[in-house]
Design a protein around this motif. Structure first.
Motif, PDB file in Angstrom:
ATOM      1  N   GLU A 124       0.808  -1.217   0.000  1.00 51.47           N
ATOM      2  CA  GLU A 124       0.000   0.000   0.000  1.00 51.47           C
ATOM      3  C   GLU A 124       0.844   1.271   0.000  1.00 51.47           C
ATOM      4  OE1 GLU A 124       0.911  -0.703   4.296  1.00 51.47           O
ATOM      5  OE2 GLU A 124       0.274  -2.002   2.686  1.00 51.47           O
ATOM      6  N   MET A 125       2.137   1.124   0.096  1.00 48.26           N
ATOM      7  CA  MET A 125       3.008   2.286   0.180  1.00 48.26           C
ATOM      8  C   MET A 125       3.172   2.938  -1.192  1.00 48.26           C
ATOM      9  SD  MET A 125       6.511   2.254   2.225  1.00 48.26           S
ATOM     10  CE  MET A 125       7.674   3.572   2.114  1.00 48.26           C
ATOM     11  N   TYR A 126       3.001   4.228  -1.226  1.00 49.68           N
ATOM     12  CA  TYR A 126       3.151   4.993  -2.451  1.00 49.68           C
ATOM     13  C   TYR A 126       4.625   5.250  -2.727  1.00 49.68           C
ATOM     14  CZ  TYR A 126       3.211   9.050  -5.530  1.00 49.68           C
ATOM     15  OH  TYR A 126       3.486   9.911  -6.553  1.00 49.68           O
ATOM     16  N   VAL A 127       5.082   4.838  -3.893  1.00 44.90           N
ATOM     17  CA  VAL A 127       6.464   5.076  -4.309  1.00 44.90           C
ATOM     18  C   VAL A 127       6.418   5.836  -5.629  1.00 44.90           C
ATOM     19  CG1 VAL A 127       8.697   4.056  -4.856  1.00 44.90           C
ATOM     20  CG2 VAL A 127       7.142   2.885  -3.286  1.00 44.90           C
ATOM     21  N   PRO A 128       6.820   7.096  -5.612  1.00 41.27           N
ATOM     22  CA  PRO A 128       6.816   7.866  -6.861  1.00 41.27           C
ATOM     23  C   PRO A 128       7.693   7.200  -7.919  1.00 41.27           C
ATOM     24  CG  PRO A 128       7.194   9.307  -4.982  1.00 41.27           C
ATOM     25  CD  PRO A 128       7.271   7.892  -4.476  1.00 41.27           C
ATOM     26  N   LEU A 129       7.274   7.336  -9.153  1.00 44.48           N
ATOM     27  CA  LEU A 129       7.970   6.695 -10.272  1.00 44.48           C
ATOM     28  C   LEU A 129       9.437   7.119 -10.345  1.00 44.48           C
ATOM     29  CD1 LEU A 129       7.585   4.771 -12.632  1.00 44.48           C
ATOM     30  CD2 LEU A 129       6.906   6.719 -14.025  1.00 44.48           C
ATOM     31  N   ASN A 130       9.721   8.395 -10.120  1.00 49.01           N
ATOM     32  CA  ASN A 130      11.115   8.846 -10.208  1.00 49.01           C
ATOM     33  C   ASN A 130      11.983   8.230  -9.109  1.00 49.01           C
ATOM     34  OD1 ASN A 130       9.663  10.540  -8.395  1.00 49.01           O
ATOM     35  ND2 ASN A 130      11.310  12.035  -8.457  1.00 49.01           N
ATOM     36  N   ASP A 131      11.399   7.967  -7.918  1.00 46.62           N
ATOM     37  CA  ASP A 131      12.166   7.319  -6.853  1.00 46.62           C
ATOM     38  C   ASP A 131      12.434   5.862  -7.183  1.00 46.62           C
ATOM     39  OD1 ASP A 131      12.314   9.626  -5.351  1.00 46.62           O
ATOM     40  OD2 ASP A 131      10.447   9.208  -4.301  1.00 46.62           O
ATOM     41  N   ASN A 132      11.440   5.208  -7.754  1.00 49.15           N
ATOM     42  CA  ASN A 132      11.615   3.826  -8.186  1.00 49.15           C
ATOM     43  C   ASN A 132      12.714   3.761  -9.249  1.00 49.15           C
ATOM     44  OD1 ASN A 132      10.939   1.191  -7.822  1.00 49.15           O
ATOM     45  ND2 ASN A 132       9.001   1.307  -8.883  1.00 49.15           N
ATOM     46  N   PHE A 133      12.694   4.721 -10.165  1.00 51.90           N
ATOM     47  CA  PHE A 133      13.711   4.794 -11.211  1.00 51.90           C
ATOM     48  C   PHE A 133      15.093   5.032 -10.595  1.00 51.90           C
ATOM     49  CE2 PHE A 133      16.229   7.296 -14.247  1.00 51.90           C
ATOM     50  CZ  PHE A 133      16.303   6.385 -15.291  1.00 51.90           C
ATOM     51  N   ASP A 134      15.175   5.970  -9.630  1.00 50.31           N
ATOM     52  CA  ASP A 134      16.460   6.247  -8.975  1.00 50.31           C
ATOM     53  C   ASP A 134      17.007   5.015  -8.263  1.00 50.31           C
ATOM     54  OD1 ASP A 134      16.868   8.838  -9.796  1.00 50.31           O
ATOM     55  OD2 ASP A 134      16.096   9.761  -7.972  1.00 50.31           O
ATOM     56  N   LEU A 135      16.130   4.243  -7.639  1.00 47.66           N
ATOM     57  CA  LEU A 135      16.577   3.006  -6.977  1.00 47.66           C
ATOM     58  C   LEU A 135      17.116   2.010  -7.993  1.00 47.66           C
ATOM     59  CD1 LEU A 135      13.776   2.596  -4.310  1.00 47.66           C
ATOM     60  CD2 LEU A 135      16.210   2.884  -3.835  1.00 47.66           C
ATOM     61  N   THR A 136      16.463   1.919  -9.147  1.00 50.64           N
ATOM     62  CA  THR A 136      16.910   0.996 -10.200  1.00 50.64           C
ATOM     63  C   THR A 136      18.256   1.447 -10.767  1.00 50.64           C
ATOM     64  OG1 THR A 136      14.626   0.472 -10.747  1.00 50.64           O
ATOM     65  CG2 THR A 136      16.285  -0.055 -12.413  1.00 50.64           C
ATOM     66  N   VAL A 137      18.378   2.741 -11.044  1.00 48.28           N
ATOM     67  CA  VAL A 137      19.643   3.273 -11.562  1.00 48.28           C
ATOM     68  C   VAL A 137      20.757   3.058 -10.538  1.00 48.28           C
ATOM     69  CG1 VAL A 137      20.853   5.413 -12.204  1.00 48.28           C
ATOM     70  CG2 VAL A 137      18.586   4.929 -13.132  1.00 48.28           C
ATOM     71  N   PHE A 138      20.452   3.281  -9.271  1.00 45.44           N
ATOM     72  CA  PHE A 138      21.421   3.068  -8.202  1.00 45.44           C
ATOM     73  C   PHE A 138      21.930   1.629  -8.238  1.00 45.44           C
ATOM     74  CE2 PHE A 138      22.926   2.029  -4.024  1.00 45.44           C
ATOM     75  CZ  PHE A 138      23.561   3.176  -3.591  1.00 45.44           C
ATOM     76  N   ASP A 139      21.004   0.669  -8.338  1.00 48.76           N
ATOM     77  CA  ASP A 139      21.392  -0.746  -8.380  1.00 48.76           C
ATOM     78  C   ASP A 139      22.353  -1.038  -9.531  1.00 48.76           C
ATOM     79  OD1 ASP A 139      19.740  -1.203  -6.205  1.00 48.76           O
ATOM     80  OD2 ASP A 139      18.112  -2.089  -7.391  1.00 48.76           O
ATOM     81  N   ILE A 140      22.065  -0.464 -10.676  1.00 48.18           N
ATOM     82  CA  ILE A 140      22.900  -0.704 -11.861  1.00 48.18           C
ATOM     83  C   ILE A 140      24.275  -0.051 -11.686  1.00 48.18           C
ATOM     84  CG2 ILE A 140      23.148  -0.189 -14.330  1.00 48.18           C
ATOM     85  CD1 ILE A 140      20.009  -0.410 -14.445  1.00 48.18           C
ATOM     86  N   LEU A 141      24.275   1.210 -11.267  1.00 47.78           N
ATOM     87  CA  LEU A 141      25.544   1.931 -11.131  1.00 47.78           C
ATOM     88  C   LEU A 141      26.454   1.340 -10.071  1.00 47.78           C
ATOM     89  CD1 LEU A 141      24.470   5.682 -11.481  1.00 47.78           C
ATOM     90  CD2 LEU A 141      25.682   4.256 -13.148  1.00 47.78           C
TER      91      LEU A 141
END
Length: 134
Positions: free
Chosen positions: A106-123
């Motif tokens: 139920e937690m709201y996660v803004p799309l840009n934060d989700n994207f930042d987490l994904t980019v972080f994982d890759i980098l």
């Protein structure tokens, strides 16, 4: 990568060092952005039911940033094994934040934060692999 200055054609170790430094700088920036966004979400009265989760994530993002600053320092001092350990610590902190999001549907996660987490994982994987070869 256009932002990476070319130092010398035959100096791949120097180039790798520079690229790893730039990537760690990007990771620090991502952590700062995520921490700021988590702070804003935690203070949003419409999201009061999940406030503590955002606050926990804010702490994890801040801890990740500290670990990344350590990784940058260790890299600059030529302590590559210590730099990799700091990168692992940062990855664990950000991973804990991501887990917090995924465990609460139920937690709201803004799309840009989700994207930042994904980019972080890759980098972080890229930085780790580059430092591994130094």
């Amino acid at each position: 990568m256009q932002i990476v200055p070319r130092i010398r054609q035959n100096s791949s170790k120097t180039d790798s060092f520079g690229i790893a430094s730039i990537i760690i700088g990007c990771l620090i920036s991502h952590s700062s952005n995520l921490a700021s966004n988590m702070s804003n979400l935690a203070s949003n009265p419409e999201l009061n039911s999940t406030k503590s989760s955002y606050q926990h994530c804010l702490l994890h993002c801040s801890d990740a940033k500290k670990a990344l600053n350590s990784a940058a320092s260790e890299l600059n001092n030529g302590r590559y094994d210590s730099a990799k350990l700091s990168l692992r610590e940062a990855a664990l902190e950000q991973g804990t934040c991501r887990y917090e999001f995924m465990s609460l549907n139920e937690m709201y996660v803004p799309l840009n934060d989700n994207f930042d987490l994904t980019v972080f994982d890759i980098l972080i994987v890229v930085a780790f692999r580059i430092i591994e070869k130094l």
